[in-house]
Design a protein around this motif. Structure first.
Motif, PDB file in Angstrom:
ATOM      1  N   PRO A 108      -7.240   6.501   1.011  1.00  0.00           N
ATOM      2  CA  PRO A 108      -7.840   5.054   0.317  1.00  0.00           C
ATOM      3  C   PRO A 108      -8.864   5.266  -0.853  1.00  0.00           C
ATOM      4  O   PRO A 108      -8.856   4.415  -1.605  1.00  0.00           O
ATOM      5  N   ALA A 109      -9.618   6.300  -0.710  1.00  0.00           N
ATOM      6  CA  ALA A 109     -10.575   6.497  -1.850  1.00  0.00           C
ATOM      7  C   ALA A 109      -9.858   6.993  -3.083  1.00  0.00           C
ATOM      8  O   ALA A 109     -10.877   6.399  -4.260  1.00  0.00           O
ATOM      9  N   ALA A 110      -8.618   7.108  -2.984  1.00  0.00           N
ATOM     10  CA  ALA A 110      -8.123   7.347  -4.516  1.00  0.00           C
ATOM     11  C   ALA A 110      -7.319   6.081  -5.070  1.00  0.00           C
ATOM     12  O   ALA A 110      -6.589   6.242  -5.787  1.00  0.00           O
ATOM     13  N   ARG A 111      -7.895   4.879  -4.598  1.00  0.00           N
ATOM     14  CA  ARG A 111      -7.154   3.719  -5.141  1.00  0.00           C
ATOM     15  C   ARG A 111      -7.173   3.381  -6.615  1.00  0.00           C
ATOM     16  O   ARG A 111      -5.979   2.662  -6.890  1.00  0.00           O
ATOM     17  N   HIS A 112      -7.864   3.781  -7.337  1.00  0.00           N
ATOM     18  CA  HIS A 112      -7.918   3.686  -8.586  1.00  0.00           C
ATOM     19  C   HIS A 112      -7.376   4.980  -9.566  1.00  0.00           C
ATOM     20  O   HIS A 112      -7.359   5.115 -10.716  1.00  0.00           O
ATOM     21  N   VAL A 113      -6.790   5.868  -8.703  1.00  0.00           N
ATOM     22  CA  VAL A 113      -6.125   6.953  -9.270  1.00  0.00           C
ATOM     23  C   VAL A 113      -4.849   6.842  -9.476  1.00  0.00           C
ATOM     24  O   VAL A 113      -4.013   6.912  -8.338  1.00  0.00           O
ATOM     25  N   THR A 114      -4.231   6.691 -10.716  1.00  0.00           N
ATOM     26  CA  THR A 114      -2.614   6.617 -10.715  1.00  0.00           C
ATOM     27  C   THR A 114      -2.247   7.010 -12.062  1.00  0.00           C
ATOM     28  O   THR A 114      -2.745   6.692 -13.128  1.00  0.00           O
ATOM     29  N   GLY A 115      -1.240   7.841 -11.942  1.00  0.00           N
ATOM     30  CA  GLY A 115      -0.627   7.981 -13.283  1.00  0.00           C
ATOM     31  C   GLY A 115      -1.254   9.194 -14.053  1.00  0.00           C
ATOM     32  O   GLY A 115      -1.302   9.900 -14.789  1.00  0.00           O
ATOM     33  N   GLU A 116      -1.877  10.071 -12.856  1.00  0.00           N
ATOM     34  CA  GLU A 116      -2.887  11.323 -13.201  1.00  0.00           C
ATOM     35  C   GLU A 116      -1.847  12.614 -12.759  1.00  0.00           C
ATOM     36  O   GLU A 116      -1.144  12.609 -11.997  1.00  0.00           O
ATOM     37  N   TRP A 159       0.712  -1.258   0.118  1.00  0.00           N
ATOM     38  CA  TRP A 159      -0.070   0.169   0.062  1.00  0.00           C
ATOM     39  C   TRP A 159       0.775   1.195   0.106  1.00  0.00           C
ATOM     40  O   TRP A 159       1.845   1.223   0.909  1.00  0.00           O
ATOM     41  N   GLY A 160       0.721   2.148  -0.714  1.00  0.00           N
ATOM     42  CA  GLY A 160       1.296   3.571  -0.768  1.00  0.00           C
ATOM     43  C   GLY A 160       0.855   4.302  -1.731  1.00  0.00           C
ATOM     44  O   GLY A 160       0.203   4.335  -2.736  1.00  0.00           O
ATOM     45  N   ARG A 161       1.621   5.592  -1.566  1.00  0.00           N
ATOM     46  CA  ARG A 161       0.981   6.850  -2.320  1.00  0.00           C
ATOM     47  C   ARG A 161       2.085   7.526  -2.549  1.00  0.00           C
ATOM     48  O   ARG A 161       2.847   8.180  -1.632  1.00  0.00           O
ATOM     49  N   LEU A 162       2.719   7.691  -3.964  1.00  0.00           N
ATOM     50  CA  LEU A 162       3.760   8.801  -4.216  1.00  0.00           C
ATOM     51  C   LEU A 162       3.174   9.778  -4.902  1.00  0.00           C
ATOM     52  O   LEU A 162       2.350   9.738  -5.798  1.00  0.00           O
ATOM     53  N   ILE A 163       3.399  10.972  -4.485  1.00  0.00           N
ATOM     54  CA  ILE A 163       2.681  12.303  -4.910  1.00  0.00           C
ATOM     55  C   ILE A 163       3.934  13.221  -5.285  1.00  0.00           C
ATOM     56  O   ILE A 163       4.670  13.370  -4.337  1.00  0.00           O
ATOM     57  N   THR A 164       4.108  13.535  -6.604  1.00  0.00           N
ATOM     58  CA  THR A 164       5.053  14.466  -7.138  1.00  0.00           C
ATOM     59  C   THR A 164       4.427  16.047  -7.108  1.00  0.00           C
ATOM     60  O   THR A 164       3.259  15.985  -7.819  1.00  0.00           O
ATOM     61  N   ILE A 165       5.154  16.912  -6.589  1.00  0.00           N
ATOM     62  CA  ILE A 165       4.544  18.116  -6.938  1.00  0.00           C
ATOM     63  C   ILE A 165       5.543  18.849  -8.106  1.00  0.00           C
ATOM     64  O   ILE A 165       6.468  19.240  -7.847  1.00  0.00           O
ATOM     65  N   ALA A 166       4.681  18.805  -9.057  1.00  0.00           N
ATOM     66  CA  ALA A 166       5.244  19.682 -10.368  1.00  0.00           C
ATOM     67  C   ALA A 166       4.624  20.922 -10.604  1.00  0.00           C
ATOM     68  O   ALA A 166       4.648  21.656  -9.422  1.00  0.00           O
ATOM     69  N   ALA A 186       2.068  -0.561 -11.029  1.00  0.00           N
ATOM     70  CA  ALA A 186       0.544  -1.014 -11.034  1.00  0.00           C
ATOM     71  C   ALA A 186       0.436  -2.357 -10.413  1.00  0.00           C
ATOM     72  O   ALA A 186       1.155  -3.331 -10.811  1.00  0.00           O
ATOM     73  N   GLY A 187      -0.433  -2.405  -9.654  1.00  0.00           N
ATOM     74  CA  GLY A 187      -1.008  -3.694  -9.124  1.00  0.00           C
ATOM     75  C   GLY A 187      -0.382  -4.097  -7.939  1.00  0.00           C
ATOM     76  O   GLY A 187      -0.571  -5.191  -7.291  1.00  0.00           O
ATOM     77  N   THR A 188       0.397  -3.173  -7.467  1.00  0.00           N
ATOM     78  CA  THR A 188       1.123  -3.450  -6.079  1.00  0.00           C
ATOM     79  C   THR A 188       0.568  -2.770  -4.750  1.00  0.00           C
ATOM     80  O   THR A 188       0.785  -3.028  -3.656  1.00  0.00           O
ATOM     81  N   GLY A 189      -0.600  -2.051  -5.226  1.00  0.00           N
ATOM     82  CA  GLY A 189      -1.084  -1.228  -4.207  1.00  0.00           C
ATOM     83  C   GLY A 189      -0.546   0.148  -3.995  1.00  0.00           C
ATOM     84  O   GLY A 189      -1.113   0.918  -3.047  1.00  0.00           O
ATOM     85  N   VAL A 190       0.472   0.424  -4.816  1.00  0.00           N
ATOM     86  CA  VAL A 190       0.995   1.791  -4.602  1.00  0.00           C
ATOM     87  C   VAL A 190       0.678   2.602  -5.989  1.00  0.00           C
ATOM     88  O   VAL A 190       0.659   2.145  -6.965  1.00  0.00           O
TER      89      VAL A 190
END
Ligand SMILES: NC(=O)c1ccc[n+]([C@@H]2O[C@H](COP(=O)([O-])OP(=O)(O)OC[C@H]3O[C@@H](n4cnc5c(N)ncnc54)[C@H](O)[C@@H]3O)[C@@H](O)[C@H]2O)c1
Length: 288
Positions: free
Chosen positions: A267-275, A157-164, A197-201
């Motif tokens: 947790p609600a953003a679990r399907h939000v990735t690569g955005e 489980w994890g969330r990586l967030i880049t500030i561009a 993708a698929g790792t929970g991150v």
């Protein structure tokens, strides 16, 4: 975040048991993120260079600023590992992550926020200005996410967030090196989203417009916006900043960016990735 929401009691501690790492946390947006996640129950790893960089035309944060962030985090009842670390130093970032894992048993959310800006037309940029910008705003993100990604992946489980930046979504005169670095950070983060993708991150980017921090409130930036004025003041440049976006907002508050970061980390953003989430006061509406 509103505290009058019916489920605010739940939301107020919705990151309890999590550890959130923020680079560039000594002030500005980074501090805002660190304190809000602490308020929501997370332990915090706060890092910053705490020193000036010679090509950057405004002072960076100090060790005192980082200590203040720590005080504010601890005031929320959270534990805080506050350390000086330059994101340009890949080994140092690995050390910080190892220390955080030792202290807090892991990292769940990482916000690659540290960044700098300078300005010059492309043909006038020196090699040093170019490489410093790429080292901090692009390689620094790489060093941070490369060190953290295995830790979050191991937990599942994890969330990586880049500030561009909105400056990484379009060309902007005087910001060629900044645009290149931020554009690169978007590509790097999107790639990580696919590789994990698929790792929970998840891995996402927040692109901010002008935010009310020391990065934009300094004499060098004011003069860039008002080259016709001698020593322009904050009030004198307010209107010029406001003309940059359709909402006519001179600058957003760090809390506006924090709200988006918290949402992506939830947790609600679990399907939000690569955005890339753009908080540009309407500038995105003008982009193809
Ligand atoms: N303020 C804006 O208008 C704006 C607009 C678009 C994007 N951004 C981005 O938002 C992020 C946060 O900036 P901010 O607005 O809070 O500005 P800020 O200058 O207040 O904060 C940036 C922090 O990063 C730290 N830092 C700089 N170089 C570092 C390094 N090599 N290693 C570790 N820490 C370092 C600074 O000391 C500072 O504490 C940056 O990535 C910036 O590029 C800001």
């Amino acid at each position: 975040m509103s505290t009058d929401h019916p489920d605010s009691q739940f939301r107020a501690r919705d990151f309890a048991g999590r550890t959130v790492m923020v680079t560039g946390a000594a002030r500005g947006q980074g501090r805002s993120h660190a304190v809000e996640f602490a308020r929501r129950g997370a332990d915090i790893v706060a890092t910053d260079v705490c020193a000036d960089i010679d090509t950057i035309p405004y002072p960076l944060a100090t060790a005192y600023d980082l200590a203040q962030t720590r005080v504010l985090v601890e005031r929320e009842g959270a534990r805080c590992l506050a350390v000086t670390a330059d994101v340009r130093d890949g080994e140092r970032m690995r050390e910080v992550v190892a220390d955080a894992v030792h202290l807090f048993s892991g990292i769940d959310v990482c916000i690659a926020n540290a960044g700098v800006v300078s300005f010059a037309p492309v043909v006038e940029l020196t090699d040093h200005q170019w490489s410093t910008m790429l080292d901090v705003d692009l390689t620094g993100v790489f060093h941070t996410l490369r060190a953290v990604a295995p830790v979050v992946t191991a937990r599942g489980w994890g969330r990586l967030i880049t500030i561009a930046s909105m400056g990484g979504r379009a060309g902007t005169p005087n910001l060629g090196h900044y645009a290149a670095a931020k554009w690169g950070a978007i590509g790097l983060t999107k790639t990580l989203a696919l590789e994990l993708a698929g790792t929970g991150v998840t891995a996402n980017v927040v692109c901010t417009g002008t935010v009310s921090t020391a990065m934009v409130h300094n004499p060098a930036m004011y003069s860039l916006f008002a080259p016709d004025m001698e020593a322009p003041t904050r009030e004198q440049v307010r209107g010029r900043y406001a003309r940059l976006n359709p909402l006519g907002t001179p600058w957003t508050d760090p809390a506006d960016i924090t709200a988006a970061v918290v949402n992506l980390a939830s947790p609600a953003a679990r399907h939000v990735t690569g955005e890339t989430l753009e908080i540009g006061a309407g500038v995105s509406a003008r982009m193809p």
